[in-house]
Structure formats: C-alpha cells, structure tokens
Design an enzyme around this catalytic site. Sequence first.
Site, mmCIF file in Angstrom:
data_model
loop_
_atom_site.group_PDB
_atom_site.id
_atom_site.type_symbol
_atom_site.label_atom_id
_atom_site.label_comp_id
_atom_site.label_asym_id
_atom_site.label_seq_id
_atom_site.Cartn_x
_atom_site.Cartn_y
_atom_site.Cartn_z
ATOM 1 N N GLY A 128 121.172 41.157 1.328
ATOM 2 C CA GLY A 128 122.483 40.784 0.806
ATOM 3 C C GLY A 128 123.596 40.747 1.826
ATOM 4 N N GLY A 145 123.912 38.497 4.095
ATOM 5 C CA GLY A 145 124.263 37.121 4.427
ATOM 6 C C GLY A 145 123.376 36.478 5.469
ATOM 7 N N LYS A 146 122.125 36.934 5.579
ATOM 8 C CA LYS A 146 121.220 36.352 6.582
ATOM 9 C C LYS A 146 120.879 34.906 6.228
ATOM 10 C CE LYS A 146 118.258 39.650 5.879
ATOM 11 N NZ LYS A 146 119.067 40.445 4.950
ATOM 12 N N THR A 147 120.492 34.702 4.989
ATOM 13 C CA THR A 147 120.151 33.347 4.565
ATOM 14 C C THR A 147 121.359 32.435 4.711
ATOM 15 O OG1 THR A 147 118.667 34.371 2.973
ATOM 16 C CG2 THR A 147 119.095 32.046 2.697
ATOM 17 N N GLU A 199 129.986 67.715 -14.860
ATOM 18 C CA GLU A 199 130.728 66.824 -13.952
ATOM 19 C C GLU A 199 131.872 67.560 -13.270
ATOM 20 O OE1 GLU A 199 129.543 64.106 -13.035
ATOM 21 O OE2 GLU A 199 128.037 63.885 -14.615
ATOM 22 N N HIS A 218 130.538 69.467 -10.333
ATOM 23 C CA HIS A 218 130.427 68.664 -9.108
ATOM 24 C C HIS A 218 131.795 68.544 -8.444
ATOM 25 C CE1 HIS A 218 126.355 67.246 -9.540
ATOM 26 N NE2 HIS A 218 126.576 66.569 -10.649
HETATM 27 P P1 ADP Z 1 120.423 37.984 2.569
HETATM 28 O O1 ADP Z 1 119.695 36.741 2.877
HETATM 29 O O2 ADP Z 1 120.895 38.731 3.764
HETATM 30 O O3 ADP Z 1 119.705 38.890 1.622
HETATM 31 P P2 ADP Z 1 122.164 36.143 1.314
HETATM 32 O O4 ADP Z 1 122.534 35.293 2.463
HETATM 33 O O5 ADP Z 1 121.142 35.607 0.402
HETATM 34 O O6 ADP Z 1 121.761 37.588 1.800
HETATM 35 O O7 ADP Z 1 123.497 36.481 0.515
HETATM 36 C C1 ADP Z 1 123.604 36.292 -0.866
HETATM 37 C C2 ADP Z 1 124.996 35.883 -1.252
HETATM 38 O O8 ADP Z 1 125.919 36.909 -0.974
HETATM 39 C C3 ADP Z 1 125.495 34.692 -0.488
HETATM 40 O O9 ADP Z 1 125.134 33.511 -1.121
HETATM 41 C C4 ADP Z 1 127.004 34.901 -0.473
HETATM 42 O O10 ADP Z 1 127.573 34.422 -1.660
HETATM 43 C C5 ADP Z 1 127.130 36.389 -0.466
HETATM 44 N N1 ADP Z 1 127.301 36.884 0.907
HETATM 45 C C6 ADP Z 1 126.441 37.672 1.563
HETATM 46 N N2 ADP Z 1 126.900 37.963 2.788
HETATM 47 C C7 ADP Z 1 128.081 37.328 2.917
HETATM 48 C C8 ADP Z 1 129.043 37.250 3.968
HETATM 49 N N3 ADP Z 1 128.854 37.875 5.154
HETATM 50 N N4 ADP Z 1 130.139 36.501 3.774
HETATM 51 C C9 ADP Z 1 130.332 35.871 2.593
HETATM 52 N N5 ADP Z 1 129.461 35.917 1.582
HETATM 53 C C10 ADP Z 1 128.342 36.633 1.714
HETATM 54 ZN ZN ZN Z 2 125.145 65.666 -11.850
HETATM 55 MG MG MG Z 3 117.969 36.120 2.002
#
Ligand code: ADP
Ligand code: ZN
Ligand code: MG
Length: 596
Positions: A196, A198-200, A416, A419
């Site tokens: 998540g 943003g590698k893809t 709670e 904690h």
């Molecule tokens: P990963 O491939 O690293 O698991 P993704 O590229 O699939 O993550 O990210 C999923 C979504 O999260 C993207 O389509 C975008 O909407 C949001 N996102 C993730 N990283 C970023 C970033 N650095 N900047 C803006 N949006 C991001």
């Molecule tokens: Zn607890």
């Molecule tokens: Mg990905």
Amino acid sequence: MEKHHKFSIWYVLIGIWVVLIIQNYIASTYAVQTIPYSQFLNYLKANQVVEIAISENQIQGKMKIDSEEKKFKTVRVDPELSKMLEQYHVIFKGQIESTFLRDIFSWIFPLIIFVGIWYFLMKRMSGQQAGFMTLGKNKARIYMENELNVTFDDVAGVDEAKQELVEVIDFLKTPDKFTDLGGKIPKGILLVGPPGTGKTLLARAVAGESGVPFFSLSGSEFVEMFVGLGAARVRDLFVQAKQKAPCIIFIDELDALGKARGVGGMGGHDEREQTLNQLLVEMDGFDPKVGVILMAATNRPEILDPALLRPGRFDRHVLVDRPDKIGRMEILKVHLKQVKAADTINIERLAEMTPGMVGADLANLVNEAALLAVRRNQKEVGMPDFEEAVERIIAGLEKKNRLINIKEREIVAHHEIGHALVALSLPGTDPVQKISIIPRGIAALGYTMQVPTEDRFLMKKSELLNRIATLLGGRAAEEIIFGDISTGAHNDLSRATDTAKSMVKEYGMSSKVGQVYFAHEKRLGLLGIGAVESHDYSEATAEMIDREIQEIIANEYSRALEILKSREDILKKGAQLLLEKEKIEGNELQALMHDS
Ligand code: ADP
Ligand code: ZN
Ligand code: MG
C-alpha cells in the site's frame, strides 16, 4: 479460438444422422424379409421352411421357395389365438412395439448433455486459460497499456524513490542519448516496500511520465495450472516487449513467482521453478540497449530467490517506505483533490492523527470521510468527517446499537481506564488521545487510542517496558476493582508477550540471555507436511528465553498493579465518567488526575 468450440454440437448431430442413414440402407438391402405370422404358418404347412431359430417374441429362419433359399423373420403370435385365426383364414401378424424412438432418445439425450457439459467446461477454461489449442499463447497483450495517465504528481511522499527513477524515465524518453555515451542502464529495478505504499502506482507513473507502453503482469499470474505454461508466457512476454521497445515490463508481486527455489511444500512448485528459470534466462538474454526496462515490486524481498537479485538482474533496489508526517500530508493533498473538501480541513492535524498509515490507507481515509459527508447530506467534506473516518479505520466500524449488559460495560470501562491511567503515569508512553467503550468491529469492546506525537524509529528499553505495563493495565484494573479477571485482555496479552519476546530474542534486552539475536527461525518440514519450527539455540537457552519473557511480563504486571492501586480513586472516577459519556478525551482523564 471461440470459433473452435461453436461447431462441436453440430458435428455430433450430423454424425448421428449419417450413421442412421447408413444403418437404414444396410437394413433394407441385406435384411431378412419380414412376413406375417400366418404366412409363416402357411409356408410351414407347405413344407417350405428349412430351419428356424425361436426367440422370445420373434422367429427367424430360412425357407426354400422354388429352390431358392430366403431368409425371413416373423413376430410370434400367441399360439392358441393363431390356431383360431387360421381356422377362419384371417391374415394375421405379430408386431413388436417399435422401440426405435425410445432407443434413440435414451442415448441421444445423455450424449447431448455430455456434449453440453464438455462445451461449457471448454468455454470456461478458455476464459481463463486460452483453451487447450492455444496453450502458451500469451495473454500479455491484454496487459499492454499505451496511455497511462498516471504521473509523478499522483505519487506523493516517496521523494527518494522518485529521484532514483528519474534517470530511468530519462533513458526511456531518449535512449540514444544514453547509449551514445556508453552509459549503462540498469536492467531490472526492484521496488521494495510494505503493502500500500504506492509501488504499483510508482511503476505506472514511470511509464506514464516517459510515455512508453507498459506491460504489467502479477507474479501469481505466471504460475499456471499447466506445467510449462508459465514459462511459455514469460518467453512470449519478452518477445512482445522487444517489439514494442522502448517499454516497461512490470511484474507485480514478484515474490509469488520468485520465491527461493528448492524449499517449501510439495506440488505446484515445479511449475513455478520453471517459470522462474525462464525469467532468469530471459533477463540474461536481453540487452537493455533495446530499451526494455524490467521493473518488479515486492513487499517480501527476503524470500526472493537470490538468483533474482544478482548483478545484471534485479540489481537496483528502490525502497518505497512508509511515509513520514510530511509525506502523509502530501499524499492527503493528492487525494483531497478528488473530493470537495472544506477549507477548514487541517491537513497537518490529519497527518498527525494517522501515523503508520500508508498511501493506500490514506486514500481509503479520504474516501471514507467523503462517504460519511454524503450520509450526513453535507455539501463538503469537513474535519469531523475525517476525524470519524480515522477512528473507523483504526478501530473498525462503530456499532452503537450493539447491546452489552451493564456489568460488562463496567468491566470494559475500568479496563480501558486502567490502560489509560498506566499510560498517563509512565514517561515515554504515547499520549492517550481517546478512551471509548463504544463497541467497534467484531472483537474490540472498547479501546484506548494512543497517538504518538512523532514518528519513532528507535525505542528505548524503558519505553518498551512501559508499553508492556500499559498493555497489562487493563487486566490489572479488572483485578483491583472486581477481584476477578476476564477474557477481555487476550489481545493485550498477545501484544505484550510479543513485545517481551522481541526484547529478549531480537533486541538483546535481557541481561540473562545477553546481547544476542535469536530470531532466525527456520521452518523445516518433510515435503511441507508437519512443518516444525527449529531454532538455532539449545533447549537450555529456549527455557531461559521463556523464563525471561515470563519474568518481564510478571514484573510489568505488578508495576501496573502498583500504579493503579495508588490511584484507585481516579480509576473509579474515570470509569464512572466513561460509563456516562461512552467516550472521553485523554485530557479529561488528566484533569481528573490533577484535581485529586
Ligand atoms: P502497493 O503496490 O505498494 O501495494 P499501490 O500502488 O497498489 O500500493 O497503492 C494503492 C493505492 O493507494 C493507489 O492506487 C493510490 O490511490 C494509493 N497510494 C498508495 N501510495 C500512494 C502515494 N505514495 N501517493 C498517493 N497515493 C498513494
Ligand atoms: Zn485492553
Ligand atoms: Mg501493488
């Protein structure tokens, strides 16, 4: 290839028809003559019948008419009746009910059903597999995207990764400039980072920025049902990519394909190995000067086959890390453009509330906030929507209408506050922001939200111990107030134990075990069945580790007990306040502490 399947039912039907015609023809030419039973009796009396064979309802035989032998058959008739009929010279014959139609249907119907099922299966398979006829014909063409409208502006908070990729974009835009100078272009770039981040997105942005075709496949798509198909697919992908150069090949989730060879379970991995080998072969065989850049992404680089990471393969690693506060602000800005946000939104505050969240979480956060605003019929998305969205994402959905009986609510409230009080009493713990007993999600009956003031990369031993004490504070409060403990602490216990374990085995924070790292645990199993964990330390050490963990937990538990006993009145008052209001702010509890 769809056409290949459409014909099948017609071929079968025509085949059946042809067979029937031929049968009919043979029957009419060579068949024996069918004669009425009465005529048979006449022939019999005229001594013309030579031989017969009698079956249940039919008589077949030969007769001699004018010294010529003829085959005949006749259907038998009830012998008594036939005598009478003969007396009165009636022409009579037997008849077997025709079973022709019944026969046909009895085997045509199953056949049709069978063919139907086969047809259906073939179609299904062709959907995912390109069918038997086209094995190995790549589906990568489907993955080629020419017009990506993703740019670097869409990816925020990962400036270092972007910087590393600028050079690649330059190369893809003007490959000649680089090759003329004899510069060496990296063949394979591996994007590494948690899910998540943003590698893809980044890979797509590289293609979008340089305006080249983008072939993307995910590692799991290479691993096919049929052995050899994945390898064929890799080969085909590279052939197609070379034709389209300059371009980018992007393999997402490389770990699915590139797991280290020769370890792990049985079955299925032969195919993966072949595919991986083919990928290695292709990577060695192509010259980056043709302008094909190979990119891949993984969140588990440690399990990749070392061969993939060797020089000349994925040798350039780009870290795409979790964003820091500034990074989160930038990512929020990107996603806030998609919604109608109120001017009052404080992005910095939002970024402070979301430590540890990655780009995908933040995108989700903005979306959730917008949905909440819609539900409330607002014209814009406001700060309260975001605040609630943060809570939702952190603690699951609020379930105000879930009923908890009064006794249980009391336990949860004291737990709670326990904690929170321990956290407030110890230095170096994250400030308590909110305490709530509104049940959320499935498991949590209440929660204490602690928000770090800054991103942390190092933790001191004392801080870790304080953290464990805080986690145990819930149960300690239950014991003090009710003299009994509940199951509500199981998550706290698991987190506390994990922390203690890491302290002993990874951080060298136990004086008895010493400054050693003991966390390399290997999973060994015979053919993947009955995998057992083996460790690289002696049984005596294992016992010592266990004892140390237990001791840390026991110490911290008594510390939590002490703190809470000395503040029992605040614990009670706080719980009362919480029961009334269901949700209180950390500073309300702090105010209680200062008052008394
Ligand atoms: P990963 O491939 O690293 O698991 P993704 O590229 O699939 O993550 O990210 C999923 C979504 O999260 C993207 O389509 C975008 O909407 C949001 N996102 C993730 N990283 C970023 C970033 N650095 N900047 C803006 N949006 C991001
Ligand atoms: Zn607890
Ligand atoms: Mg990905």
